[in-house]
Design a protein around this motif. Structure first.
Motif, PDB file in Angstrom:
ATOM      1  N   VAL A  78       0.988  -1.253  -0.144  1.00 58.03           N
ATOM      2  CA  VAL A  78       0.005   0.079  -0.176  1.00 58.03           C
ATOM      3  C   VAL A  78       1.045   1.204   0.032  1.00 58.03           C
ATOM      4  CG1 VAL A  78      -1.807   1.342   1.118  1.00 58.03           C
ATOM      5  CG2 VAL A  78      -1.569  -1.435   1.299  1.00 58.03           C
ATOM      6  N   VAL A  79       0.851   2.089  -1.095  1.00 57.71           N
ATOM      7  CA  VAL A  79       1.539   3.203  -1.059  1.00 57.71           C
ATOM      8  C   VAL A  79       0.914   4.488  -0.654  1.00 57.71           C
ATOM      9  CG1 VAL A  79       3.037   4.630  -2.664  1.00 57.71           C
ATOM     10  CG2 VAL A  79       2.839   2.128  -3.091  1.00 57.71           C
ATOM     11  N   ASP A  80       1.386   4.891   0.369  1.00 56.89           N
ATOM     12  CA  ASP A  80       1.021   6.342   0.900  1.00 56.89           C
ATOM     13  C   ASP A  80       1.723   7.459   0.255  1.00 56.89           C
ATOM     14  OD1 ASP A  80      -0.050   8.229   2.439  1.00 56.89           O
ATOM     15  OD2 ASP A  80       0.990   7.738   4.253  1.00 56.89           O
ATOM     16  N   HIS A  81       1.038   8.058  -0.492  1.00 57.07           N
ATOM     17  CA  HIS A  81       1.634   9.404  -1.334  1.00 57.07           C
ATOM     18  C   HIS A  81       1.794  10.435  -0.290  1.00 57.07           C
ATOM     19  CE1 HIS A  81      -0.194   6.656  -4.552  1.00 57.07           C
ATOM     20  NE2 HIS A  81       0.947   7.002  -5.102  1.00 57.07           N
ATOM     21  N   GLY A  82       1.110  10.662   0.743  1.00 61.77           N
ATOM     22  CA  GLY A  82       1.180  11.686   1.522  1.00 61.77           C
ATOM     23  C   GLY A  82       0.573  12.982   1.119  1.00 61.77           C
TER      24      GLY A  82
ATOM     25  N   SER B  83      -3.961  10.348   4.976  1.00 61.01           N
ATOM     26  CA  SER B  83      -3.512   9.076   4.093  1.00 61.01           C
ATOM     27  C   SER B  83      -2.933   8.083   4.911  1.00 61.01           C
ATOM     28  CB  SER B  83      -2.690   9.812   3.081  1.00 61.01           C
ATOM     29  OG  SER B  83      -1.283  10.338   3.691  1.00 61.01           O
ATOM     30  N   ALA B  84      -2.134   8.273   5.882  1.00 57.82           N
ATOM     31  CA  ALA B  84      -1.704   7.313   6.544  1.00 57.82           C
ATOM     32  C   ALA B  84      -2.564   6.403   7.369  1.00 57.82           C
ATOM     33  CB  ALA B  84      -0.638   7.895   7.815  1.00 57.82           C
ATOM     34  N   GLN B  85      -3.795   7.034   7.714  1.00 55.67           N
ATOM     35  CA  GLN B  85      -4.588   6.140   8.253  1.00 55.67           C
ATOM     36  C   GLN B  85      -5.608   5.210   7.280  1.00 55.67           C
ATOM     37  OE1 GLN B  85      -4.243   9.226   8.836  1.00 55.67           O
ATOM     38  NE2 GLN B  85      -4.212   9.571  11.332  1.00 55.67           N
ATOM     39  N   VAL B  86      -5.798   5.848   6.066  1.00 53.79           N
ATOM     40  CA  VAL B  86      -6.304   5.072   5.133  1.00 53.79           C
ATOM     41  C   VAL B  86      -5.381   4.107   4.714  1.00 53.79           C
ATOM     42  CG1 VAL B  86      -7.039   5.515   2.654  1.00 53.79           C
ATOM     43  CG2 VAL B  86      -7.603   6.936   4.049  1.00 53.79           C
ATOM     44  N   ALA B  87      -3.994   4.148   4.490  1.00 57.63           N
ATOM     45  CA  ALA B  87      -3.226   3.143   3.993  1.00 57.63           C
ATOM     46  C   ALA B  87      -3.305   1.964   5.391  1.00 57.63           C
ATOM     47  CB  ALA B  87      -1.972   3.820   3.983  1.00 57.63           C
ATOM     48  N   ALA B  88      -3.126   2.334   6.444  1.00 56.81           N
ATOM     49  CA  ALA B  88      -3.048   1.370   7.571  1.00 56.81           C
ATOM     50  C   ALA B  88      -4.405   0.547   7.451  1.00 56.81           C
ATOM     51  CB  ALA B  88      -2.933   2.090   8.881  1.00 56.81           C
ATOM     52  N   ALA B  89      -5.316   1.196   7.430  1.00 51.68           N
ATOM     53  CA  ALA B  89      -6.637   0.317   7.179  1.00 51.68           C
ATOM     54  C   ALA B  89      -6.681  -0.582   6.233  1.00 51.68           C
ATOM     55  CB  ALA B  89      -7.975   1.399   7.232  1.00 51.68           C
ATOM     56  N   THR B  90      -6.166  -0.319   4.999  1.00 49.29           N
ATOM     57  CA  THR B  90      -6.366  -0.864   3.733  1.00 49.29           C
ATOM     58  C   THR B  90      -5.397  -1.879   4.026  1.00 49.29           C
ATOM     59  OG1 THR B  90      -6.691   1.005   2.315  1.00 49.29           O
ATOM     60  CG2 THR B  90      -5.669  -0.907   1.138  1.00 49.29           C
TER      61      THR B  90
ATOM     62  N   ARG C 251       4.155   1.676   2.428  1.00 53.77           N
ATOM     63  CA  ARG C 251       5.452   2.373   2.408  1.00 53.77           C
ATOM     64  C   ARG C 251       4.990   3.717   2.006  1.00 53.77           C
ATOM     65  NH1 ARG C 251      10.085  -0.288  -0.809  1.00 53.77           N
ATOM     66  NH2 ARG C 251       9.995  -1.406   1.046  1.00 53.77           N
ATOM     67  N   ARG C 252       5.621   4.804   2.713  1.00 51.31           N
ATOM     68  CA  ARG C 252       5.216   6.188   2.479  1.00 51.31           C
ATOM     69  C   ARG C 252       6.147   6.709   1.476  1.00 51.31           C
ATOM     70  NH1 ARG C 252       2.954  10.359   5.784  1.00 51.31           N
ATOM     71  NH2 ARG C 252       2.862  12.205   4.526  1.00 51.31           N
ATOM     72  N   VAL C 253       5.957   7.317   0.365  1.00 46.50           N
ATOM     73  CA  VAL C 253       6.820   7.837  -0.665  1.00 46.50           C
ATOM     74  C   VAL C 253       6.576   9.627  -0.917  1.00 46.50           C
ATOM     75  CG1 VAL C 253       6.464   5.746  -2.160  1.00 46.50           C
ATOM     76  CG2 VAL C 253       5.192   7.860  -2.396  1.00 46.50           C
ATOM     77  N   GLN C 254       7.819  10.016  -1.198  1.00 50.60           N
ATOM     78  CA  GLN C 254       8.017  11.454  -1.484  1.00 50.60           C
ATOM     79  C   GLN C 254       7.606  11.572  -3.011  1.00 50.60           C
ATOM     80  OE1 GLN C 254       8.761  13.557   1.115  1.00 50.60           O
ATOM     81  NE2 GLN C 254       8.471  15.328  -0.297  1.00 50.60           N
TER      82      GLN C 254
END
Length: 334
Positions: free
Chosen positions: A67-71, A76-83, A97-100
């Motif tokens: 699950v890529v969190d574009h930030g 967005s972090a909560q959505v990624a964690a729930a997914t 994974r959080r990306v820049q």
């Protein structure tokens, strides 16, 4: 998350089609290998996860999800964690994974580049042989319409390839309505990305405004017809690219130039492909090299009167010397 869940039911025909599509995509993946799923939390990627969670174990294929969190949005972090938790509930390995996200090419292109880089790196880290993405028939239709609006050639109008090296897209034969049906049949709720309703993006305007008008004016099935057109154009473009590569090899001189007389004798569909490939190899950025640039280079073959060649993106120059076209990249030394 939004959407709706549903209880278990006898096998839904849409689920059956989806499982068949994933089975086909994994046909050449050997037992004991592993693949990665790119998952956003939307209906398309969750449907792919549910389908793959059924198919892969029966073929003894491992599955990891990223699950890529574009930030780019609050929460967005909560959505990624729930997914990721939803994916684990399907029995799948899941990481976040959080990306820049940079700025090159605009927000959509920059996010896509960051996401693809993260998925490719993740696949390499875990020894996975393929990355499965959840593009649908609707994505395909939108891509074709965007290519038409830009006056693109056959390669662009060929749309999204079912397979492209590491990348595989099993769901190109399914619509977004189908993926939502798969999620409902699987008891999954999905997240709706606000960017999918933001009309600052051309793809959103095509989805919301253009395709519905075409369906109303021309009848249902426009998206499917555009997807079929993309498939046929892809076959044509693949053949032309193969022939162009052969021609380029035959016309190459020992000094790296391309024989101008041989180029002139080629059908234009091959000649322009040879010239574009030569310019790209010399260092032209693919996103900056336009059809207009290629036309100017072609004048050195078909309308040469002793003139110099055009300046190309990336500091590349082209000239006609001793009966050959020579591509060079300008020195970067200061």
């Amino acid at each position: 998350m939004s959407g709706s869940g549903g209880g278990a039911e006898p096998l839904d025909p849409t689920v059956a089609r989806g499982r068949s599509a994933v089975t086909d995509a994994l046909e050449d993946v050997s037992s004991g290998s592993a693949v990665v799923l790119g998952v956003s939390g939307g209906a398309d990627s969750l449907a792919l996860a549910a389908l793959t969670a059924f198919v892969a174990p029966r073929r003894e294929i491992g599955v990891r999800c990223l699950v890529v969190d574009h930030g780019l949005q609050d929460g967005s972090a909560q959505v990624a964690a729930a997914t990721a938790e939803t994916l684990r509930g399907l029995g799948l390995e899941a990481d976040v994974r959080r990306v820049q996200v940079g700025r090159d090419g605009g927000p959509e292109a920059a996010a896509r580049s960051a996401r693809r880089a993260a998925l490719a790196s993740y696949a390499q880290e875990h020894g996975c042989v393929a990355v499965l993405l959840a593009h649908t028939r609707d994505d395909q239709a939108e891509t074709v319409l965007l290519g038409l609006s830009r006056g693109s050639g056959a390669r662009s109008l060929a749309g999204i390839a079912p397979r492209d090296g590491l990348w595989r897209r099993p769901l190109l034969g399914l619509s977004r309505t189908d993926t939502e049906a798969v999620c409902r049949a699987s008891g999954l709720s999905w997240w709706s990305d606000p960017h999918n309703d933001d009309d600052r993006y051309a793809r959103v305007r095509v989805r919301r405004d253009v395709l519905p008008v075409l369906e109303e004016a021309l009848g249902p099935g426009v998206a499917a017809a555009l997807a079929r057109t993309a498939g046929m154009l892809r076959d044509d473009a693949d053949l032309l690219d193969t022939l162009a590569a052969q021609s380029r090899g035959e016309l190459a001189r020992p000094d790296g130039g391309l024989d101008a007389a041989g180029l002139a004798a080629l059908p234009r569909a091959l000649r322009t492909r040879v010239l574009r490939a030569a310019a790209l190899e010399a260092g032209c950025p693919a996103g900056d090299l336009t059809a207009a640039h290629v036309v100017e280079v072609e004048r050195l073959v078909t309308r040469w009167r002793g003139q110099g060649g055009p300046a190309l993106p990336g500091g590349v120059t082209v000239s006609r010397t001793d009966g050959a076209l020579v591509f060079r990249r300008a020195s970067t030394r200061g």
